[in-house]
Design a protein around this motif. Sequence first.
Motif: not given
Length: 790
Positions: A27-31, A88-92, A94-95, A133-141
């Motif tokens: 996650t951190t590297e991709f971010d 598989s890791q890139l798709l994971g 993005f999900i 098929l990848i849904e938008e993830k709502k960030i909860e603030v």
Amino acid sequence: MHIINDFFLLIWGERLNQEVVFDEKHTTEFDQYRLTSFDNFCDSVAILLIISPQNFANMAILEEPKTVLNTFFQHVIFNKENIQYAQSQLLGYFIVLGNLQVNHAITKRLELLKKEGIISYDAVRSLGSIISLIEEKKIEVTSLHVKSATTQENYYKTELNLLLTAIENLNQAVETPRLQERLHVIPERLENQRFSIGITGVMNAGKSTMLNALLGQEVLGTSVVPETANLTLIKYAKNPYAVVNFWNAKEWSKIEEGAKSLKSLEAFVKESKAHFGETFHTLVTPQGESETIAVNDLALYTSAKHSEKKCNLVKSVELYTDLKFVQDGVQIVDTPGLDDPVVQREEITLEYLSECDLMIHLMNAAQAATQKDVDFIIDALLYRNVAQLLIVITRIDTIAEKELQEVIAYTKRSIEARLNEQNKGAKLDEVIAKIVFIPIAGKLALMHKLGQEKEALALGYDMNRTGLPLVESYLEEVLFGANSQKANLIISANRKEIESIITESMSAFEQELHYLSISTEEIEQAYAKHQEEKAVMANFLEQIKTSVAQSKEEMEHYFGTLQKFASNQLDKLQNVVKRRITDDVSYEFSKNKKAPKEERIGSMIETAIKDGMVDLVRDYRYEFQKKMQSSLEYMDAKYGEFKTESTAPMFDAKAFCEEHLGSLLIFKNSTVVIAAANDAIKKYGKNDLSALSMNLETIFATEFSHIKEMLEEKLHKINHELLSSFVSLCEAPARSIEERFGAEGALIARAMHQMKDQTLNREARSMEIKEKERVMGIVLNDLNAQKESK
């Protein structure tokens, strides 16, 4: 993760041998890659995702797919197993990310690859269907709750509550420590605001009775203070107590000096010395003594009738009470009678009254508009900066309505006659316009407050007829109403401070949002540029510091020049007063063969000194203002191109002088010098004008030496405040520039830290900022609505 399984079925025509699990370590590297170089990230992802059995051999001989694989997964061999793991890791990722902006950017790149003939239409359609098929993830603030102010009281309390509510809302939104500190001091500053009411009148005018009625308790009644002989400051405290302040040795020596000319004061001094004997100097000391006592013991110190006579040595009293009337920042200055034989008390009284927001002068209906009353009213309105005067005519239950109207008319006629005597008849309209008359029956109003309404009603007075509600309404409006100058200044100044804090906070947030959206390289460039500008600014600020020090030194020297100017003006005034008296005496004896009336001599001396002091203060202000304007314009020019709209406002020397020199008033009772002058006229006026002139020279030299002493003492204090404020004004733009650079530097440093912070969710932080901006926007709208409603 069914989306990943669907991908491998569509693209590879097979399932993975084991259940796909996204490894959180990526996650951190991709971010970091995505946030620092979005386009390169999306290009690289598209290259890896299009690898399939159909193009695997061709992709394996290209360098770019290998480079991308190594960038994401460090030194991995280009083989089927590693490519499938990478996909598989890139798709994971993005999900988990659920960012439609990223999904759309990758889909757009797949379309471009199709146009270039690198992948087929079917491949784009298959990959596109998987990505969709990848849904938008709502960030909860967490939504910040914004409180509304609902208080509907008087203007001041309502506006005050709005400001305090604004601060409460901003406490959850403001992040910068410097701005938080500025925000936190506002409630304390508002809490410490004070509204002062000065109560004056001759003895037996009914001051204590009216005050008791206002306070709703017989605090100053005969059961506690049979006869108030001292200045009393009434303030609020949860637990009531009192502080008694005695004369110091220097103040008492002036009382003794005055006793040489005034018989009444001579008797007062003799009585005090005889009564206290050897214990006298235990209460009257060089530094001045104070005692904290119980309220119930106050009569022992303030009653002129008490056998211990301590009131003779008491200069003032501070009475702290828990009564409602003084809870809202109101303090009352209750003065001794104007006809007090200790004339020094009048000087102290006038000093306090000059700082009051409202003065109330009481006159007994049966003995109204004495010369002492009229002289005090004129003096307060013409010489003492009293903007509004309430005259309360007391004991109206002892006279008829017709007589009451005559009392008011007689007071106005007496004021006009006295002004004409002083050649100030043209000021009549100005004086009368500042006066409001309200008649009251104070004793009957107090009976209502103490639960004795039946007795008051039996005498024909309900609460409204006593007149006290009119006094209360008047005080409420003058002190706390929408037209109250002081209330408006307090509200306006603190509202501007809150608005400034919001503006700076929102500017900082916008800057942070900008830094969250750019790359590390761009942030590093911004930091390097800021460091260069900071070095230039440091050199400029050092120059300003030197200029301020020079201006401060010049101003200190100029204060000495001004004090010499004031002293010379007083010498001239002394000669003018002496000449006027000798000329008038000479004229009266040569024409009418008798001495001028004592009242005339008193009026001439008092008016000449007061007018002379008014002229001196006006000239002092003018000379200082010229110097101040010149110095501030010089400093203003020094800032030149470095001044921005965010720095201190343009200097206003006139307003500055009005604020700091407004208290430059000298309160000197002339009773002693008038008595001495009249004695000299009786002794020498008829036969020896030369001897009279010499005696008057001595008398006025002594009087003016006291005035000089008082003026020098006051100027020393005022000049210190002036210098401190002047330096603060000169340094204000530099402080603003320094704060601005410091804030910008802190933001860039924070942005660089955020780039390295592998745990930071930038989208979440951006949404958090926007939520806080929303709160600030609501508060700002409320403040603007508050201004518009006024």
